[in-house]
Design a protein around this motif. Structure first.
Motif, PDB file in Angstrom:
ATOM      1  N   LYS A   1      60.623  66.037  66.281  1.00 45.91           N
ATOM      2  CA  LYS A   1      60.631  64.722  66.915  1.00 45.91           C
ATOM      3  C   LYS A   1      62.032  64.365  67.408  1.00 45.91           C
ATOM      4  N   LEU A   2      63.030  64.664  66.584  1.00 43.06           N
ATOM      5  CA  LEU A   2      64.420  64.394  66.964  1.00 43.06           C
ATOM      6  C   LEU A   2      64.857  65.308  68.107  1.00 43.06           C
ATOM      7  N   GLU A   3      64.411  66.556  68.070  1.00 42.32           N
ATOM      8  CA  GLU A   3      64.767  67.503  69.137  1.00 42.32           C
ATOM      9  C   GLU A   3      64.221  67.055  70.482  1.00 42.32           C
ATOM     10  N   ALA A   4      62.981  66.563  70.488  1.00 40.59           N
ATOM     11  CA  ALA A   4      62.391  66.073  71.742  1.00 40.59           C
ATOM     12  C   ALA A   4      63.163  64.866  72.260  1.00 40.59           C
ATOM     13  N   PHE A   5      63.569  63.990  71.362  1.00 41.30           N
ATOM     14  CA  PHE A   5      64.343  62.801  71.759  1.00 41.30           C
ATOM     15  C   PHE A   5      65.687  63.217  72.357  1.00 41.30           C
ATOM     16  N   GLN A   6      66.387  64.132  71.684  1.00 37.18           N
ATOM     17  CA  GLN A   6      67.703  64.565  72.158  1.00 37.18           C
ATOM     18  C   GLN A   6      67.601  65.378  73.436  1.00 37.18           C
ATOM     19  N   ARG A   7      66.511  66.132  73.586  1.00 40.57           N
ATOM     20  CA  ARG A   7      66.331  66.917  74.810  1.00 40.57           C
ATOM     21  C   ARG A   7      66.169  66.010  76.014  1.00 40.57           C
ATOM     22  N   ARG A   8      65.424  64.905  75.850  1.00 39.26           N
ATOM     23  CA  ARG A   8      65.265  63.958  76.955  1.00 39.26           C
ATOM     24  C   ARG A   8      66.602  63.324  77.341  1.00 39.26           C
ATOM     25  N   ARG A   9      67.511  63.220  76.378  1.00 37.78           N
ATOM     26  CA  ARG A   9      68.834  62.655  76.667  1.00 37.78           C
ATOM     27  C   ARG A   9      69.828  63.720  77.132  1.00 37.78           C
ATOM     28  N   GLY A  10      69.379  64.971  77.246  1.00 35.41           N
ATOM     29  CA  GLY A  10      70.268  66.041  77.696  1.00 35.41           C
ATOM     30  C   GLY A  10      71.264  66.487  76.644  1.00 35.41           C
ATOM     31  N   GLU A  11      70.955  66.292  75.351  1.00 32.85           N
ATOM     32  CA  GLU A  11      71.892  66.619  74.287  1.00 32.85           C
ATOM     33  C   GLU A  11      71.295  67.659  73.334  1.00 32.85           C
ATOM     34  N   ARG A  12      70.552  68.573  73.901  1.00 32.66           N
ATOM     35  CA  ARG A  12      69.873  69.545  73.040  1.00 32.66           C
ATOM     36  C   ARG A  12      70.861  70.519  72.397  1.00 32.66           C
ATOM     37  N   ARG A  13      71.907  70.890  73.153  1.00 31.70           N
ATOM     38  CA  ARG A  13      72.862  71.858  72.617  1.00 31.70           C
ATOM     39  C   ARG A  13      73.559  71.314  71.370  1.00 31.70           C
ATOM     40  N   SER A  14      73.999  70.055  71.427  1.00 36.45           N
ATOM     41  CA  SER A  14      74.657  69.460  70.259  1.00 36.45           C
ATOM     42  C   SER A  14      73.666  69.316  69.102  1.00 36.45           C
ATOM     43  N   PHE A  15      72.388  69.080  69.432  1.00 39.29           N
ATOM     44  CA  PHE A  15      71.372  68.985  68.376  1.00 39.29           C
ATOM     45  C   PHE A  15      71.241  70.320  67.636  1.00 39.29           C
ATOM     46  N   ILE A  16      71.236  71.417  68.377  1.00 34.59           N
ATOM     47  CA  ILE A  16      71.112  72.733  67.740  1.00 34.59           C
ATOM     48  C   ILE A  16      72.301  72.979  66.818  1.00 34.59           C
ATOM     49  N   ALA A  17      73.513  72.618  67.282  1.00 32.51           N
ATOM     50  CA  ALA A  17      74.690  72.789  66.428  1.00 32.51           C
ATOM     51  C   ALA A  17      74.578  71.950  65.158  1.00 32.51           C
ATOM     52  N   THR A  18      74.034  70.750  65.302  1.00 30.55           N
ATOM     53  CA  THR A  18      73.855  69.885  64.128  1.00 30.55           C
ATOM     54  C   THR A  18      72.870  70.502  63.146  1.00 30.55           C
ATOM     55  N   MET A  19      71.792  71.074  63.650  1.00 28.22           N
ATOM     56  CA  MET A  19      70.810  71.702  62.767  1.00 28.22           C
ATOM     57  C   MET A  19      71.408  72.921  62.053  1.00 28.22           C
ATOM     58  N   GLN A  20      72.266  73.663  62.748  1.00 30.15           N
ATOM     59  CA  GLN A  20      72.928  74.798  62.094  1.00 30.15           C
ATOM     60  C   GLN A  20      73.761  74.319  60.904  1.00 30.15           C
ATOM     61  N   GLU A  21      74.550  73.266  61.133  1.00 28.09           N
ATOM     62  CA  GLU A  21      75.383  72.735  60.053  1.00 28.09           C
ATOM     63  C   GLU A  21      74.511  72.197  58.910  1.00 28.09           C
ATOM     64  N   LEU A  22      73.399  71.572  59.255  1.00 29.16           N
ATOM     65  CA  LEU A  22      72.516  71.008  58.233  1.00 29.16           C
ATOM     66  C   LEU A  22      71.967  72.111  57.328  1.00 29.16           C
ATOM     67  N   LEU A  23      71.453  73.174  57.916  1.00 25.59           N
ATOM     68  CA  LEU A  23      70.855  74.242  57.114  1.00 25.59           C
ATOM     69  C   LEU A  23      71.899  74.966  56.270  1.00 25.59           C
ATOM     70  N   ALA A  24      73.138  74.994  56.767  1.00 23.45           N
ATOM     71  CA  ALA A  24      74.191  75.660  56.005  1.00 23.45           C
ATOM     72  C   ALA A  24      74.554  74.893  54.736  1.00 23.45           C
ATOM     73  N   SER A  25      74.268  73.596  54.709  1.00 17.74           N
ATOM     74  CA  SER A  25      74.680  72.760  53.580  1.00 17.74           C
ATOM     75  C   SER A  25      73.516  72.365  52.668  1.00 17.74           C
ATOM     76  N   HIS A  26      72.328  72.922  52.900  1.00 16.35           N
ATOM     77  CA  HIS A  26      71.173  72.603  52.049  1.00 16.35           C
ATOM     78  C   HIS A  26      70.483  73.899  51.624  1.00 16.35           C
ATOM     79  N   ARG A  27      69.524  73.757  50.738  1.00 23.86           N
ATOM     80  CA  ARG A  27      68.840  74.939  50.216  1.00 23.86           C
ATOM     81  C   ARG A  27      68.124  75.676  51.345  1.00 23.86           C
ATOM     82  N   PRO A  28      67.982  77.010  51.212  1.00 22.25           N
ATOM     83  CA  PRO A  28      67.279  77.764  52.255  1.00 22.25           C
ATOM     84  C   PRO A  28      65.834  77.301  52.399  1.00 22.25           C
TER      85      PRO A  28
END
Length: 848
Positions: A275-302
């Motif tokens: 849901k967040l990815e679709a929102f950010q994609r409409r705003r043209g900020e998908r690349r920064s969203f992917i980077a945020t998800m990478q950081e998120l997964l690195a700091s939480h359980r697999p």
């Protein structure tokens, strides 16, 4: 009075007052006569009346004098004290407070609590201390004045909190007195949250939020309380609602996703992430969203579900390396869960992207006997093809191809440049063996032969090779001498080979590391790659690459360190970089064998001890007369740097500068006025210049370049059907999608009003066709206003003919024309068609 008849005079004054009660002068004289006649009670009565009248007339000066005279003969009433205190509030605050306190004591003795509360409030207005607020709060609560008590407790709590005291009990008292006040409820709830009492905070916030008139702050606090209580699903609607009102709150949604992962709500986390990815994609900020998800997964359980989602994002964004790494993490995760069927699927997909990834064979063996044999053989077949390819390359060494030729030429050019002619000739002789007569077709190789001062002699080489075959038989004695000579020659050759084997190995790494440097899209990536590759290949304890202008702090520092060591502190890195760059600017190459006792490093002794430096090598990064930065290699043992090692590392430092310039040019191009502000696409005016720059880079690195043109319909027909404003808006949306999702090294242009051009670096025809499919999926949600059908496009693509002896201008002209022709054919065939046009004469498509 003159006859001494004071008593009679007093009677006369009193009679005058009876007839004229407003005459204060007579009242004043009558009071004085009473005092002289020892009629204290009557004097006090007259002075009291006079004081009241002077206060009513706002004659503060006379009223003060009268009060003081009155106070000498009697204890004024609490009302008189209060009025006198009011007179003193602006002139003598301390005396006013004292007067109020006296009045308060009188009231307490008389049991007049309501009047005492009024006096206390006057005291608080002059001295709003914690103690005074507490007195007002306690008395108000005792009298049932709950509103006043709650406000006083609230003010007391805020004062206590400001002085870093324990305000929790006062917030609680305030809420107990008036639980319906939203301000008090918010303050009490915040206090509970700060003490970790999330359940109690929810109990406070919930009724207010459900009333339907909750403030944004209250909803925010309620969501925080729900999160703290691990009620992720209850908090999601609130957090999403606030995020939609203010997208700057994206971090709250990301935190919620992380909380869901930690709470084993993986499916819900993925749903929210989509849901967040679709929102950010409409705003043209998908690349920064992917980077945020990478950081998120690195700091939480697999989380397997979240990794699957991230892999899907990488795949849709053409980020093959990240996609493959995500699949390998999934493989390990599924193996740990003994879900070998899904592990096999991940390995299969990873092998499809990069079958050469180290460790694939070990992963395959981990699946043996745990999945269906037929499925196992399908996966194994991918690696079998790789093995066959490697064997073919080893067997057919004379046909190594352009990449091997470029590597050998680069090594030879370096050796010629630094005066090592004998070793340069060895490389050129190797080129003669593997690529006979290549110099007749390759002008760069021809110039290299000339600069080395040699001329290929193929006929003589053949004759020399044939001579042993026709030599006459020798006598046994001669044969013995020949054998001895051959043995001695073999020993000499072996010794020579051993002496420069390390040099050959180091030089062979230059081309590989250079290619990795050139693939980086920004300065940080270049520096990080340089530090990691040089540090690992030369087995240093640390390798530091930094950008810095002399006299200024470093603008970027990247560090490599050996296993078992920790990152150095920022302060130590900065001081070491500044000192060694200044030394390198003054001396050139800096080699220090005993760093602990070196006089030039006294100022950074603390840094050398923290980094455990015993010896070091530092080379300046210099471009012309400009000092760009420094490259530092350190060792925690004594190390003597060989001249050949320094030569190779200096060569790599030059390649670092070239890679930095390439990365800077790309960033500059995308940030300057050549970019359309609304769509994010580059303008048509820069198309040929940037295509030519990309072509030159491809020629240097031996990589492919492909042009992809995508037309979304004819402009005139689309405007007629949808209107110019709608067409413009849709094309801007498409531009934003492309800009946000293409790779760092790719370029996207506004080619025409309804046509987008993509220059795909390091991409051949096959990979470009895959990119078209991914872009097609990306466009699935784009719609024209009022239409349910997605946008359609026709596409034409062409791969450039890359030959070292071709002129880049001619390559660009040919491939651009071919891409235009491919698009014309695709448009003729109808929407949804993709035409790839290969050159008719690949060998002669572009002529120098």
């Amino acid at each position: 009075m003159q006859k001494g008849k004071t008593a009679d005079a007093l009677v006369e004054y009193l009679q005058i007052l009876d007839g004229d009660p407003q005459n204060d002068n007579v009242r004043q004289m009558a009071a004085d006569l009473c005092l002289s006649l020892n009629k204290g009670a009557q004097a006090v009565k007259l002075l009291g009346e006079l004081f009241e009248r002077q206060v009513a007339a706002t004659d503060a000066t006379r009223a003060s004098l009268t009060y003081k005279k009155l106070a000498r003969y009697t204890n004024p009433t609490w009302e008189q004290k209060v009025r006198f205190g009011q007179l003193l509030e602006h002139s003598n605050k301390k005396l006013a407070i004292g007067t109020y306190e006296n009045a308060l004591e009188d009231l307490q003795r008389q049991g007049k609590k309501e009047e005492g509360l009024l006096v206390l409030r006057r005291i608080v207005s002059l001295d709003p201390s914690q103690a005074n607020h507490l007195r007002v709060a306690e008395l108000s609560a005792e009298l049932g004045e709950h509103g006043m008590a709650s406000q006083s407790f609230l003010q007391l709590a805020e004062l206590t909190e400001a002085s870093e005291g324990n305000a929790g009990q006062w917030f609680e008292r305030a809420y107990t007195e008036n639980p319906t006040d939203p301000k008090i409820a918010v303050a009490y709830g915040k206090s509970l949250l700060s003490r970790g009492e999330a359940g109690a905070a929810i109990f406070i916030f919930e009724p207010l939020v459900q009333s339907g008139d909750a403030s944004l702050e209250l909803r925010d606090l309620y969501a925080q309380a729900l999160l703290s209580a691990n009620r992720c699903l209850d908090s999601e609607p609130l957090i999403w609602q606030m995020f939609e009102l203010n997208p700057a709150r994206m971090h709250q949604v990301v935190n919620l996703i992380g909380k869901m992962i930690d709470s084993d709500l993986d499916l819900e986390a993925v749903t929210l992430a989509r849901k967040l990815e679709a929102f950010q994609r409409r705003r043209g900020e998908r690349r920064s969203f992917i980077a945020t998800m990478q950081e998120l997964l690195a700091s939480h359980r697999p989380s397997a579900d979240m990794l699957e989602f991230l892999a899907e994002l990488f795949n849709a964004s053409n980020r093959e390396t990240d996609y493959a790494q995500a699949l390998l993490k999934l493989f390990d995760l599924y193996c740990a869960k003994h879900d070998y069927q899904k592990a096999g699927e991940c390995l299969d997909r990873a092998a499809e992207v990069d079958p050469y990834e180290p460790g694939h064979q070990k992963r395959l063996e981990a699946l043996r006997g745990k999945i269906d044999d037929q499925r196992f053989n399908v996966i194994a077949s991918r690696f079998t093809a790789v093995k066959k390819e490697e064997q073919t390359i080893k067997i057919e060494e004379p046909t190594l191809g352009a990449a091997a030729l470029q590597d050998l030429m680069l090594q030879a050019e370096i050796l010629v440049q630094y005066g090592m002619r004998s070793k340069a000739i060895e490389r050129l002789q190797r080129i003669q063996e593997l690529f006979p007569r290549e110099e007749e077709r390759n002008q760069d190789l021809q110039r290299l032969y000339i600069s080395a001062g040699i001329e290929p002699q193929y006929a003589k080489s053949a004759a020399a090779a044939a001579a042993p075959a026709v030599a006459p038989a020798t006598t046994p004695a001669a044969a013995g001498e020949t054998a001895a000579a051959a043995a001695a020659a073999a020993t000499a050759v072996a010794t020579s080979a051993a002496s420069h084997a390390a040099d050959v190995s180091s030089l062979a790494k230059v081309a590989e590391i250079t290619r990795k440097l050139y693939h980086q899209g920004n300065a940080e990536g270049v520096l990080k790659t340089a530090a990691n590759e040089i540090g690992a290949n030369w087995r240093t304890t640390r390798c530091i690459a930094a950008l810095r202008k002399p006299g200024l702090p470093p603008s970027s520092v990247q560090e490599y360190h050996a296993d078992g060591l920790i990152h150095a502190s920022a302060a130590s890195l900065v001081s070491l970089v500044e000192t060694l760059q200044d030394l390198a600017v003054a001396r050139g190459t800096v080699m220090i064998g005993d760093a602990r006792n070196a006089p030039e490093l006294i100022g950074v002794r603390g840094a050398t001890e923290e980094l455990q430096i015993e010896s070091l090598l530092a080379l300046p990064l210099t471009e012309g007369n400009d000092q760009i930065g420094v490259l530092i290699l350190t060792q925690n043992t004594g190390r003597v740097w060989q001249a050949t090692e320094v030569l190779v590392i200096r060569t790599l430092s030059d390649q670092v500068l070239i890679a930095l310039n390439n990365a800077g040019l790309r960033r500059l191009v995308k940030n300057l006025s050549v970019t359309d502000e609304k769509s994010g696409l580059l303008k048509r005016a820069s198309y040929l210049d940037l295509l030519q720059a990309e072509t030159r880079r491809g020629l240097q690195q031996g990589t492919a370049v492909t042009i992809l043109l995508m037309q979304f319909g004819r402009r005139s027909a689309m405007i007629k059907e949808y209107g110019e404003q709608s067409v413009t808006a849709v094309m801007e949306q498409i531009g934003q999608l492309f800009s946000a999702n293409i790779r760092t090294n790719d370029l996207a242009f506004r080619y025409e009003a309804t046509t987008v051009a993509l220059v795909l670096g390091d991409t051949g025809e096959k990979e470009a066709l895959l990119a078209v499919e991914k872009l097609k999926r990306l466009l699935g949600e784009v719609r024209f206003p009022g239409k349910d059908k997605g946008v359609e496009f026709s596409a034409g693509l062409a791969q450039a003919v890359m030959r070292q002896h071709f002129d880049p201008v001619d390559i660009v002209t040919e491939v651009a024309n071919r891409a235009d022709h491919a698009l014309e054919q695709a448009v003729v065939q109808g929407p949804g068609k993709v035409v790839s046009q290969t050159p008719q004469f690949a060998a002669t498509a572009a002529v120098a």
